[in-house]
Design a protein around this motif. Structure first.
Motif, mmCIF file in Angstrom:
data_model
loop_
_atom_site.group_PDB
_atom_site.id
_atom_site.type_symbol
_atom_site.label_atom_id
_atom_site.label_comp_id
_atom_site.label_asym_id
_atom_site.label_seq_id
_atom_site.Cartn_x
_atom_site.Cartn_y
_atom_site.Cartn_z
ATOM 1 N N LEU A 117 0.815 -1.208 0.000
ATOM 2 C CA LEU A 117 0.000 0.000 0.000
ATOM 3 C C LEU A 117 0.857 1.270 0.000
ATOM 4 O O LEU A 117 0.554 2.255 0.683
ATOM 5 C CB LEU A 117 -0.948 0.012 1.207
ATOM 6 N N ASP A 147 3.328 5.340 9.000
ATOM 7 C CA ASP A 147 2.583 4.362 8.210
ATOM 8 C C ASP A 147 1.943 3.269 9.066
ATOM 9 O O ASP A 147 1.104 2.516 8.553
ATOM 10 C CB ASP A 147 3.493 3.684 7.180
ATOM 11 N N VAL A 151 -1.197 0.773 7.685
ATOM 12 C CA VAL A 151 -0.880 -0.456 6.961
ATOM 13 C C VAL A 151 -0.664 -1.678 7.853
ATOM 14 O O VAL A 151 -0.652 -2.800 7.331
ATOM 15 C CB VAL A 151 0.380 -0.259 6.089
ATOM 16 N N TYR A 155 -1.633 -5.288 6.415
ATOM 17 C CA TYR A 155 -0.447 -6.015 5.968
ATOM 18 C C TYR A 155 -0.370 -7.388 6.624
ATOM 19 O O TYR A 155 -0.050 -8.382 5.954
ATOM 20 C CB TYR A 155 0.802 -5.206 6.283
#
Length: 517
Positions: A117, A147, A151, A155
């Motif tokens: 992403l 991040d 994510v 993830y």
């Protein structure tokens, strides 16, 4: 002075030679320089960023420790990362059950990079850590601080999904069959059929389209759910015996990584069929062979009753109890005489016609079995096929397998077999016409067969039937054409005499074999 001038010239030459060597080494090792530059840039970038670190231990708990499932899945996921090939150190592992199956694992203290992403992440093998008296291996995930909220959770879900997919594809497949009196009880054995889509003799374009259809199905969970349809796909493989239908079904199962449930409809009633479907697992290929023979009826049961049972088996409510299934039905004849309700899309989505071999199919088999791309006997083999003779892929494969040590003897045996095949009649049903090897994929991938004809022949290929002589071709003209072809071949020296005493498995005279070599 002259001596001093000569010494200076030699020194200058040596200096220039040294510079040239240095320049040459720099040019030849530009990859090493680029790698060092990338590492320097990565170090500077990492030094300037703020990171969050997450440890994934192998064992969790106190004295009675249990394995952390995420550790196993993360390790499997890292083995698939392309960046692992560029890691400074990696461990090479082999499978204990499968030969030539190798994988890479990250070495202790080293890092592999990933992207998700738009964020950059890194996995590090943290080696062994001791905590609360517990010694455990651990993996460390590094994420940039800005991040991590965006994510991290998606993830980790992505890591688990990819690891589960890899585990399913690497597992040993099994074959299930309803052989006992209790139809809901499946007997199983390891599924070791070696067929793959790469080794199946089929028209390359058709094979590519089938592969694309299977891949689209594998990735179609969200699409099927959005349509409100069960995540299921059904295929009809039909054609004469020996044309490779069962082998193709096995290749499909290996490509998908699915277990195979081989259902014998004659062993089960309608209630038993429902129980068997409920007992099958997701990610499975359900195989029903000789559907047309079962639908013809027998044992005091009408064909209409059997058709009604099959319809409930194909798309009844019990067939919807489970997803990600592929159903494959085979028929040894044509589609004529089969209830159209059975063949409609939704019950049989994709129709693939398996046919007898023509010359193009023969060349594909010769390439697989004998490693031949061309041979001086090919014109004689082509004449036999053009005369109307047809052999099944199974027959040709057996001839080539028995004579794999001598390609010339194998081709002579094929010529002999073609000469003994009678010319096809002028009027035949579509199921009995001599078809071609190149199959036809119908359903949503339906394509029309292009009619082709010889310039001097009143024969044409019938679309949708795999090819054959037209119904209106006079028998007298066909015999005349066949005789002209044989006479022309003899005049041109095209027919090679074949020893009639040669056995069916291709044991001809040694002298002729050596001569052809």
């Amino acid at each position: 002075m002259p001596l001093d001038g000569a010494g200076g010239a030699v020194a200058g030459f040596l200096a220039y030679a040294a510079l040239a060597v240095v320049a040459l080494r720099a040019v030849l090792s530009y990859k090493s320089v680029a790698h060092a530059a990338r590492r320097l840039w990565r170090w500077a970038d990492e030094w300037a960023q703020a990171y969050q670190y997450y440890e994934v231990p192998r064992l969790v708990g106190g004295g009675d420790a249990a394995e952390n499932p995420l550790f196993r899945k993360a390790a499997a996921y890292m083995s698939s990362l392309p960046s692992l090939d560029d890691a400074d150190a990696a461990c090479v592992l082999s499978s204990a059950t499968k030969s030539n199956d190798f994988s890479l694992q990250l070495g202790p203290g080293h890092t592999a990079h990933d992207a998700f992403l738009g964020a950059r992440l890194a996995w590090t093998n943290g080696g062994t850590a001791t905590k609360d008296g517990l010694c455990s291996e651990r993996l460390v995930l590094r994420v940039r601080r800005h991040d991590r909220t965006r994510v991290l959770r998606p993830y980790l879900q992505h890591v688990e999904s990819v690891a589960d997919e890899m585990e399913l594809r690497r597992r040993d497949l099994r074959l299930y069959a309803n052989t006992g009196s209790d139809a809901a009880r499946w007997a199983s054995a390891p599924f070791t059929h070696p067929a793959t889509l790469d080794t199946v003799a089929m028209d390359p374009e058709l094979k590519t389209r089938v592969r694309a259809d299977l891949e689209s199905f594998l990735k179609g969970r969200a699409y099927y759910h959005r349509l409100g349809r069960v995540w299921r796909r059904s295929y009809l493989l039909y054609g004469p015996h020996g044309t490779g239908k069962s082998t193709f079904a096995a290749a499909m199962a290996r490509f998908l990584g699915y277990d195979v449930y081989d259902i014998d409809l004659s062993r089960a009633g309608s209630d038993d069929l429902r129980a068997m479907l409920l007992a099958t697992a997701p990610r499975s290929l359900i195989l029903v062979e000789d559907l047309d023979r079962y639908l013809r009826g027998g044992d005091g049961e009408t064909s209409a009753a059997r058709a009604a049972r099959v319809l409930g088996f194909m798309d009844g409510l019990s067939s919807c109890c489970g997803e990600e299934r592929v159903m494959v039905f085979t028929m040894s004849g044509g589609k004529e005489g089969v209830d159209p309700a059975v063949l409609r899309p939704g019950r049989l989505d994709v129709h693939i016609h398996f046919t007898m071999c023509d010359f193009e199919g023969f060349k594909a088999l010769a390439s697989n079995y004998l490693g031949l791309k061309d041979h001086k006997l090919y014109p004689q083999v082509e004449e036999g096929f053009h005369a109307g003779a047809r052999l099944s892929p199974a027959e040709l494969g057996e001839i080539m397998l028995a004579n794999r040590g001598s390609p010339s003897r194998a081709l002579r045996t094929v010529i002999n077999a073609l000469q003994h095949v009678a010319a096809p009649p002028a009027r035949t049903s579509s199921a009995a016409r001599p078809p071609r090897l190149s199959s036809r994929l119908s359903g949503h991938l339906d394509e029309s067969n292009t009619a082709s004809s010889e310039s001097n022949a009143a024969a044409s290929l019938s679309p949708g039937t795999g090819g054959g002589f037209g119904k209106d071709a006079p028998m007298r003209e066909i015999k005349k054409l066949y005789g002209l072809i044989k006479i022309r071949s003899r005049k041109e020296g095209g027919v090679v005499p074949v020893d009639d005493t040669a056995s069916a498995n291709g044991r001809g005279s040694d002298a002729s074999t050596e001569k052809d070599r």
